[in-house]
Write a protein that holds these residues in place. Structure first.
Motif, short mmCIF file in Angstrom:
data_model
loop_
_atom_site.label_atom_id
_atom_site.label_comp_id
_atom_site.label_asym_id
_atom_site.label_seq_id
_atom_site.Cartn_x
_atom_site.Cartn_y
_atom_site.Cartn_z
N UNK A 90 0.83 -1.21 0.00
CA UNK A 90 0.00 0.00 0.00
C UNK A 90 0.87 1.26 0.00
N UNK A 91 0.36 2.29 -0.68
CA UNK A 91 1.09 3.56 -0.72
C UNK A 91 0.63 4.51 0.39
N UNK A 92 -0.63 4.41 0.77
CA UNK A 92 -1.15 5.27 1.83
C UNK A 92 -1.86 4.40 2.87
N UNK A 93 -1.32 4.42 4.07
CA UNK A 93 -1.89 3.65 5.18
C UNK A 93 -2.38 4.64 6.23
N UNK A 94 -3.61 4.44 6.71
CA UNK A 94 -4.16 5.27 7.76
C UNK A 94 -4.47 4.40 8.98
N UNK A 95 -4.09 4.89 10.13
CA UNK A 95 -4.37 4.20 11.40
C UNK A 95 -5.27 5.05 12.27
N UNK A 96 -6.18 4.40 12.95
CA UNK A 96 -6.98 5.05 13.99
C UNK A 96 -6.38 4.61 15.32
N UNK A 97 -5.53 5.43 15.87
CA UNK A 97 -4.68 5.26 17.06
C UNK A 97 -3.29 4.86 16.62
N UNK A 98 -2.32 5.24 17.43
CA UNK A 98 -0.92 4.96 17.10
C UNK A 98 -0.31 4.04 18.15
N UNK A 99 0.88 3.53 17.85
CA UNK A 99 1.56 2.65 18.79
C UNK A 99 2.50 1.71 18.08
N UNK A 123 -4.41 11.19 22.12
CA UNK A 123 -3.66 11.34 23.38
C UNK A 123 -2.27 11.90 23.06
N UNK A 124 -2.01 13.14 23.48
CA UNK A 124 -0.75 13.80 23.14
C UNK A 124 0.45 13.05 23.69
N UNK A 125 0.34 12.52 24.90
CA UNK A 125 1.46 11.80 25.51
C UNK A 125 1.76 10.52 24.73
N UNK A 126 0.71 9.84 24.32
CA UNK A 126 0.90 8.61 23.56
C UNK A 126 1.45 8.90 22.17
N UNK A 127 1.02 10.02 21.58
CA UNK A 127 1.55 10.42 20.28
C UNK A 127 3.05 10.68 20.37
N UNK A 128 3.47 11.35 21.44
CA UNK A 128 4.89 11.63 21.63
C UNK A 128 5.68 10.34 21.82
N UNK A 146 -0.49 12.06 13.76
CA UNK A 146 -1.29 13.29 13.69
C UNK A 146 -2.02 13.50 15.00
N UNK A 147 -1.80 14.65 15.63
CA UNK A 147 -2.55 14.99 16.83
C UNK A 147 -4.00 15.26 16.41
N UNK A 148 -4.88 14.37 16.76
CA UNK A 148 -6.28 14.45 16.33
C UNK A 148 -7.19 14.27 17.54
N UNK A 149 -7.43 15.34 18.29
CA UNK A 149 -8.28 15.22 19.48
C UNK A 149 -9.68 14.74 19.12
N UNK A 150 -10.32 14.09 20.05
CA UNK A 150 -11.68 13.62 19.82
C UNK A 150 -12.63 14.81 19.81
N UNK A 151 -13.51 14.85 18.83
CA UNK A 151 -14.51 15.91 18.75
C UNK A 151 -15.83 15.30 18.30
N UNK A 152 -16.88 16.06 18.41
CA UNK A 152 -18.21 15.56 18.09
C UNK A 152 -18.45 15.61 16.58
N UNK A 153 -18.90 14.47 16.04
CA UNK A 153 -19.28 14.37 14.63
C UNK A 153 -20.77 14.04 14.55
#
Length: 270
Positions: A90-99, A123-128, A146-153
């Motif tokens: 794959x050329x573009x991979x997207x993850x929902x959460x990092x680790x 989670x900024x600490x987990x992203x770092x 990507x720092x992506x805080x949870x927001x209402x959709x």
């Protein structure tokens, strides 16, 4: 009166015997359950060790991976991701959460010499922490947390707390999508919004991997996705925590997928 007392005593004795037998049966069943668990635990652990060894070999790593217990993806799940990425390229991979999975997928991009991983992390600490692991392995150029805080959709008249997905690069089709967040504690069916928000961006033949698919919430999410996105073919993989694989066999711009595409994702990137 004596006959009445005798009958009462007999009835009480029978009830006591019945209760005792019931408890003995419960203890017996529990003992068998504990024995079965004790018998299967070493085999399950050995399977994870095999998967971890296979993962190290698949990725040709000279440094150890981050932990693969607790909240992290299990070795067998990570191995499934690595094998798919290595074969499908794959050329573009997207993850929902990092680790740990971010390190695994970034290494796959490095080995194939092309591609990029984008990981949404609230989670900024987990992203770092993930960025530090990428740097330790020399993989910072292959993955972006990507720092992506949870927001209402607002989705189909319902409110959902999910990542600020508009922070992803716009207009690029997703070849591989890994869904391992947000955490279940953020709300019921917490991972459902990945469907309406990201499935419209899937490239033809793209694969989606959902971790923790053995949980009741994830099973309900899969049923809902099956109804709303019938073009995605679902299958289950035998992983420790359960894994579902969805494959996009049609164009992402198909009429059954395109209407859910948020306008923010259609805007040109600046």
């Amino acid at each position: 009166m004596s006959n009445y007392l005798t009958v009462l005593l007999l009835a009480a004795t029978l009830l006591l015997c019945a209760w005792t037998l019931h408890k003995v049966r419960q203890i017996h069943l529990l003992a068998h359950q504990l024995r079965d668990q004790a018998d299967s635990a070493p085999a399950a652990l050995f399977h994870q060790l095999e998967a971890l060894d296979g993962l190290q070999r698949e990725l040709q790593l000279d440094k150890s991976l981050p932990r693969t217990r607790g909240w992290a993806g299990s070795p067998d799940f990570l191995l499934e991701l690595a094998r798919h990425a290595r074969s499908a390229r794959p050329q573009l991979v997207v993850e929902c959460s990092s680790g740990t999975s971010t390190v695994v997928l970034a290494r796959c991009m490095q080995l194939q010499g092309a591609g990029q991983v984008y990981s949404l992390e609230h989670d900024a600490a987990y992203a770092a922490q993930t960025r530090a692991e990428l740097a330790r392995h020399g993989l910072s150029d292959w993955a972006q947390v990507i720092d992506a805080p949870l927001r209402t959709h607002q989705l189909q008249g319902e409110s959902w707390l999910w990542y600020a997905a508009e922070r992803l690069p716009a207009g690029l089709p997703i070849d591989m999508l890994v869904i391992d967040g947000p955490p279940q504690a953020t709300g019921k069916l917490a991972r459902y919004p990945a469907g309406p928000l990201l499935f419209p961006r899937l490239a033809p033949g793209a694969a989606v991997y959902l971790d923790d698919a053995a949980r009741s919430d994830e099973q309900a999410i899969l049923r809902r996705w099956r109804s709303e996105f019938p073009l995605l073919q679902q299958s289950r993989l035998a992983c420790e925590k359960g894994c579902a694989r969805l494959v996009n066999e049609e164009l992402a711009a198909d009429a059954q997928l395109a209407p859910a595409l948020p306008q923010a994702m259609l805007a040109p990137q600046h």
